[in-house]
Design an enzyme around this catalytic site. Structure first.
Site, PDB file in Angstrom:
ATOM      1  N   VAL A  68     -37.196 -52.879  20.762  1.00 11.67           N
ATOM      2  CA  VAL A  68     -37.811 -52.329  21.969  1.00 11.67           C
ATOM      3  C   VAL A  68     -38.922 -51.341  21.622  1.00 11.67           C
ATOM      4  O   VAL A  68     -39.388 -50.606  22.477  1.00 11.67           O
ATOM      5  CB  VAL A  68     -36.756 -51.644  22.874  1.00 11.67           C
ATOM      6  CG1 VAL A  68     -35.706 -52.645  23.329  1.00 11.67           C
ATOM      7  CG2 VAL A  68     -36.101 -50.455  22.180  1.00 11.67           C
ATOM      8  N   ASP A  69     -39.337 -51.340  20.341  1.00 12.31           N
ATOM      9  CA  ASP A  69     -40.300 -50.339  19.885  1.00 12.31           C
ATOM     10  C   ASP A  69     -41.757 -50.687  20.174  1.00 12.31           C
ATOM     11  O   ASP A  69     -42.641 -49.870  19.958  1.00 12.31           O
ATOM     12  CB  ASP A  69     -40.115 -50.060  18.382  1.00 12.31           C
ATOM     13  CG  ASP A  69     -40.175 -51.338  17.532  1.00 12.31           C
ATOM     14  OD1 ASP A  69     -40.947 -52.259  17.884  1.00 12.31           O
ATOM     15  OD2 ASP A  69     -39.451 -51.414  16.518  1.00 12.31           O
ATOM     16  N   HIS A  89     -35.196 -57.549  24.628  1.00 12.98           N
ATOM     17  CA  HIS A  89     -34.502 -56.370  25.153  1.00 12.98           C
ATOM     18  C   HIS A  89     -35.454 -55.369  25.788  1.00 12.98           C
ATOM     19  O   HIS A  89     -35.111 -54.201  25.949  1.00 12.98           O
ATOM     20  CB  HIS A  89     -33.683 -55.717  24.032  1.00 12.98           C
ATOM     21  CG  HIS A  89     -32.627 -56.636  23.484  1.00 12.98           C
ATOM     22  ND1 HIS A  89     -32.197 -56.602  22.183  1.00 12.98           N
ATOM     23  CD2 HIS A  89     -31.939 -57.645  24.081  1.00 12.98           C
ATOM     24  CE1 HIS A  89     -31.280 -57.545  22.001  1.00 12.98           C
ATOM     25  NE2 HIS A  89     -31.116 -58.192  23.131  1.00 12.98           N
ATOM     26  N   CYS A 109     -39.528 -49.156  37.927  1.00  9.80           N
ATOM     27  CA  CYS A 109     -38.866 -48.666  39.144  1.00  9.80           C
ATOM     28  C   CYS A 109     -37.736 -49.620  39.498  1.00  9.80           C
ATOM     29  O   CYS A 109     -37.942 -50.822  39.601  1.00  9.80           O
ATOM     30  CB  CYS A 109     -39.854 -48.557  40.299  1.00  9.80           C
ATOM     31  SG  CYS A 109     -39.011 -48.125  41.846  1.00  9.80           S
ATOM     32  N   GLY A 164     -35.159 -59.786   9.540  1.00 11.47           N
ATOM     33  CA  GLY A 164     -34.698 -58.425   9.798  1.00 11.47           C
ATOM     34  C   GLY A 164     -33.688 -58.314  10.911  1.00 11.47           C
ATOM     35  O   GLY A 164     -33.667 -57.312  11.632  1.00 11.47           O
ATOM     36  N   GLY A 166     -28.755 -57.845   3.665  1.00  7.57           N
ATOM     37  CA  GLY A 166     -27.354 -57.873   4.083  1.00  7.57           C
ATOM     38  C   GLY A 166     -27.025 -59.146   4.838  1.00  7.57           C
ATOM     39  O   GLY A 166     -27.926 -59.877   5.261  1.00  7.57           O
TER      40      GLY A 166
HETATM   41 ZN   LIG Z   1     -40.628 -48.185  43.431  1.00  5.76          ZN
END
Ligand SMILES: [Zn+2]
Length: 280
Positions: free
Chosen positions: A106-107, A122, A130, A221, A249
């Site tokens: 989300v960056d 995401h 809003c 990643g 990993g």
């Molecule tokens: Zn609004």
């Protein structure tokens, strides 16, 4: 040449997956660790602590603390930039080697690196939405509203201590004015899919369409702990396209990967750019 962490054989095999046509890439937190965003902490500050979104929606005090912390942090946190891995991904897309980029992060770093056909599964922590009318603004703009509503607050808390989660200790927030939607006075929230929430159907459909039209799926990643990622892997398997995994990993799909490369994403994506003759 044998460089620590990867071999020419890995890169040659990875590059070969691009021969039949554009691939699609699915990235996770591992691609952003080289930009200084710690893994597993939810990129895009705040919330560094897991956001309890139901509490956020139900409890004004939680929102006061959230916005106060966000405003103070925004003035102090260093700006985080895309790294060589994000830039390589954008270059692959420009060169027609990728049909798009799907990310669990989300960056916003893929977008800032220049990715065009970008699906942020995401959401994006730099976008505020809003909950009433679905309008969207940048986080920076909404934090500007916060500062107008709470003159002097950020200055007063500039030197606030930082708690173990990396958030500012903003103290008493009972007087804090929370920004609201200028159109409908609705509650504003980060445009992020938090734990317990679902990826919006149209967003997943866009990701699925990219997998449907790709000649290979490259996972970079991500340990694929998230169900949405697994569903995309299933789509790729159903179509019979090759799946490659680059990760530090173990991952949930190691046994199903046609190519499994252990190690960091940045160095492998940069080496891949060289192998494909793509200028990052
Ligand atoms: Zn609004």
């Amino acid at each position: 040449m044998q460089t620590e962490g990867f071999t020419d054989t890995d890169i040659t095999a990875l590059a070969a997956l691009f021969a039949p046509g554009p691939a699609v890439i699915l990235t996770g937190a591992g691609i952003s660790t080289d930009s200084g965003i710690p893994d597993y902490r939810g990129a895009g500050s705040p919330p560094r602590t897991p956001m309890r979104i139901h509490e956020f929606m139900d409890d004004l005090r939680y929102r006061q603390r959230f916005w106060a912390g966000a405003a103070v942090n925004a003035r102090r946190a260093p700006v985080i930039d895309p790294n060589a891995g994000h830039l390589a991904v954008a270059a692959f897309e420009r060169a027609g080697r990728l049909n798009g980029v799907i990310t669990q992060n989300v960056d916003g770093l893929h977008g800032r690196a220049g990715a065009r056909e970008l699906v942020e599964l995401h959401g994006n922590g730099d976008t505020i939405r809003c909950t009433g009318c679905d309008r969207r603004w940048s986080r920076t703009e909404v934090l500007g509203w916060f500062e107008k509503l709470n003159p002097g607050f950020v200055e007063q808390h500039r030197n606030a201590a930082v708690n173990p989660d990396g958030d500012a200790e903003v103290g008493d927030v009972s007087a804090v004015q929370v920004p609201q939607c200028p159109q409908c006075t609705g509650i504003l929230r980060p445009d992020v899919v938090y734990f317990g929430e679902f990826v919006p159907v149209p967003v997943f459909a866009r990701a699925e369409a990219l997998v449907e039209s790709a000649h290979a799926l490259i996972i970079a990643g991500s340990s694929l702990a998230v169900n949405t990622g697994i569903r995309l892997v299933h789509r790729a398997e159903k179509r019979g396209i090759p799946i490659a995994v680059i990760n530090r990993g173990p991952t949930a799909v190691d046994a199903r990967a046609d190519l499994r490369i252990e190690g960091g994403t940045t160095e492998h994506l940069v080496a891949l750019a060289a192998a494909l003759g793509v200028r990052a």
